[in-house]
Design a protein around this motif. Sequence first.
Motif, mmCIF file in Angstrom:
data_model
loop_
_atom_site.group_PDB
_atom_site.id
_atom_site.type_symbol
_atom_site.label_atom_id
_atom_site.label_comp_id
_atom_site.label_asym_id
_atom_site.label_seq_id
_atom_site.Cartn_x
_atom_site.Cartn_y
_atom_site.Cartn_z
ATOM 1 N N SER A 120 0.805 -1.227 0.000
ATOM 2 C CA SER A 120 0.000 0.000 0.000
ATOM 3 C C SER A 120 0.836 1.274 0.000
ATOM 4 O O SER A 120 0.341 2.332 -0.383
ATOM 5 N N SER A 534 -2.325 -3.485 1.499
ATOM 6 C CA SER A 534 -2.799 -4.004 0.213
ATOM 7 C C SER A 534 -2.962 -5.518 0.263
ATOM 8 O O SER A 534 -3.270 -6.126 -0.745
ATOM 9 N N ARG A 535 -2.723 -6.127 1.432
ATOM 10 C CA ARG A 535 -2.630 -7.593 1.479
ATOM 11 C C ARG A 535 -3.907 -8.257 0.969
ATOM 12 O O ARG A 535 -4.988 -8.089 1.536
HETATM 13 C C1 MIC Z 1 1.888 -2.875 5.848
HETATM 14 O O1 MIC Z 1 2.573 -1.870 6.044
HETATM 15 O O2 MIC Z 1 0.793 -3.082 6.400
HETATM 16 C C2 MIC Z 1 2.405 -3.917 4.862
HETATM 17 C C3 MIC Z 1 2.791 -5.108 5.642
HETATM 18 O O3 MIC Z 1 3.531 -3.423 4.195
HETATM 19 C C4 MIC Z 1 1.285 -4.234 3.850
HETATM 20 C C5 MIC Z 1 1.593 -5.346 2.934
HETATM 21 C C6 MIC Z 1 1.384 -6.717 3.510
HETATM 22 O O4 MIC Z 1 0.486 -6.928 4.305
HETATM 23 O O5 MIC Z 1 2.150 -7.608 3.119
HETATM 24 C C7 MIC Z 1 0.878 -3.013 3.004
HETATM 25 O O6 MIC Z 1 1.070 -1.894 3.408
HETATM 26 O O7 MIC Z 1 0.303 -3.193 1.923
#
Ligand code: MIC
Length: 645
Positions: A120, A534-535
């Motif tokens: 994200s 973004s997961r």
């Molecule tokens: C986050 O900051 O929450 C993460 C971990 O980087 C996530 C990605 C993920 O969950 O692997 C993100 O920001 O998309």
Amino acid sequence: MGLSVTEKIIAAHIVKGNLTPGEPIAIKIDQTLTQDATGTMAYLEFEAIGIDRVKTELSVSYVDHNLLQSDFRNADDHRFLQSIAARYGIHFSRPGNGICHQVHLERFAAPGKTLLGSDSHTPTAGGCGMLAIGAGGLDVAMAMAGQPFHLNMPEVLGIHLTGELSPWVSAKDVILELLRRLSVKGGVGKVLEYFGPGVKTLSVTDRGAIANLGTELGATGTVFPSDEITLKFLRAQEREEDWKELLPDEDANYSEIIEIDLSSLEPMIACPSSPDNVVKVKEVSGKEVSQVIIGSCANSSLRDLTIAAKALEGRSINPNVSFEINPGSRQVLENSDVSGVLRTLIHAGARIHQSGCLGCIGMGQAPATDTISLRTFTRNFPGRSGTKNDQVYLCSPETAVASAITGKITDPRELGEAPRVEMPEKFVINDNGIISPPKDGANVKIIRGPNIKPLPDFEPLPEELEAKVVLKVGDNITTDHIMPAGSKILPLRSNVPAISEYVFSAIDPDFPKKAKESGNVIVVGGENYGQGSSREHAALAPRYLGVRAKLVKSFARIHKANLINFGIVPMTFEDPSDYDKISQDDTLTIPGIRNALLTGAKTVTVKSSGGDTFQARLELSERDRYILAAGGLLNWVRAELKKDG
Ligand code: MIC
Ligand code: SF4
């Protein structure tokens, strides 16, 4: 009417639709990035599409999240990622080489280009004049396969900067001030574009930090112009040839303009447990802290480490504080060694860690019980640090270091005269942490560990949906609530059956069991549902457990797209007060849902076992509707490819 920088980049990449805000568009993607926690799934999906080599100008696979190797699983994933990168023509940034967003800004970001990343905070690269957007892994896989990215044309919100930051005030304070004003949902559906004379006073590193936290406002992206400051940065990275000027037209039309006088800003801090819970540092100063960390993709640059070191010259860390440094990249680490910054930090008592996300995603660095942790990170959602009832505050490196010295939350202006921070004309550059793919990867063997499980198959949407409300939640539910991260759960990212056992575990540990017993499941929620990461596991794992629809007051952008990609129907209340008519454990029936989707109906009727009937909205493009009816994007793409022969 003139164009903004955002509109210029979109106009140069648009393959479907036009520049009318809110309307569906599709844009060509020049570059992609993945990180390991979302990347394993994204590459399994790319494989499932069946293309021989990536079709982008540049694709990079970073390993920065799952660095802890407490058993074979993360290490196996790293080897899988390295081998699949070589197989399909992707650059591979090795574990320890740095956080994807920091390294991308340093080595690959280029003005005027588009970047789609399965993280994200991908908009960080917007600090270098590009349109960089965070998305789910499947959307990134599609972009690697040469498919355009589909989104609604964002509104372009102009942020007019004047003045200049005062001593001890920095980029983080600018974006914290914006979070204070606009809240975590203030940027939904918008790209934030900075313009005005104040922009020239900000380095690309500053711009990157501001662009990074635009994500916390829910924005689709953040864009800065590309000017002589951008050129200076690219020159220092020995990438002058990537520069081109990109400025808004004089008469560019922004949907709204927000004024920020940089000179008027003070040190700001986000209190527990939301990035928009922002006050002036002086309003909370004096509270004792047990841990201070400078790190994460928001604030771990050479500039950030240098200001901390300068403030520490002739001073020591307070004995009650664990002061920790997570350098953003190996380039940052190496340059701080060359400049002497590293030595000052070590000498003052800092704990130096490897480059990576580390404690930002709960990979270690959990704070002690009932103590305050001050971090220069991006997010302080409840429990994300790994400690129950944590008290995490988000602040600038200046506030962090001042507090590490005194042991209490401290306005850095109390340290006296501010040191001057100069960046080198040329950084020490060494790309041996980035492995370029071979010209032909056809014979590369992909190495798969036993924890990497195949993607589950999902069936198409039925004509009528009858589903149980296994969970009803309130506003601002984050993807950390839906699919938590941390050192125990992250190693399961390549194993959907195993990770699904943790869905909603912080809210209701019995959710997976109840969901499996219920057959079809619907989750009911409030505003800004699914904010944060973004997961796609926050959609994929619930879908695996039987979640077929979500009915909420409003959605965050990336999560809604991920729900569609995995065949979960995102619906919003026509009348938000109907939320109160639903109780947990009710059964909701939606007759003719499939037909409603395929015929473009804007609403469906929902009948509750509690006796109420109400309307739910389907705010979906034509493409979204076909994808949902097919049971998800992969099903739909496979069917389309079959049709094409
Ligand atoms: C986050 O900051 O929450 C993460 C971990 O980087 C996530 C990605 C993920 O969950 O692997 C993100 O920001 O998309
Ligand atoms: Fe990593 Fe934290 Fe940045 Fe996410 S926000 S990419 S976990 S440093």
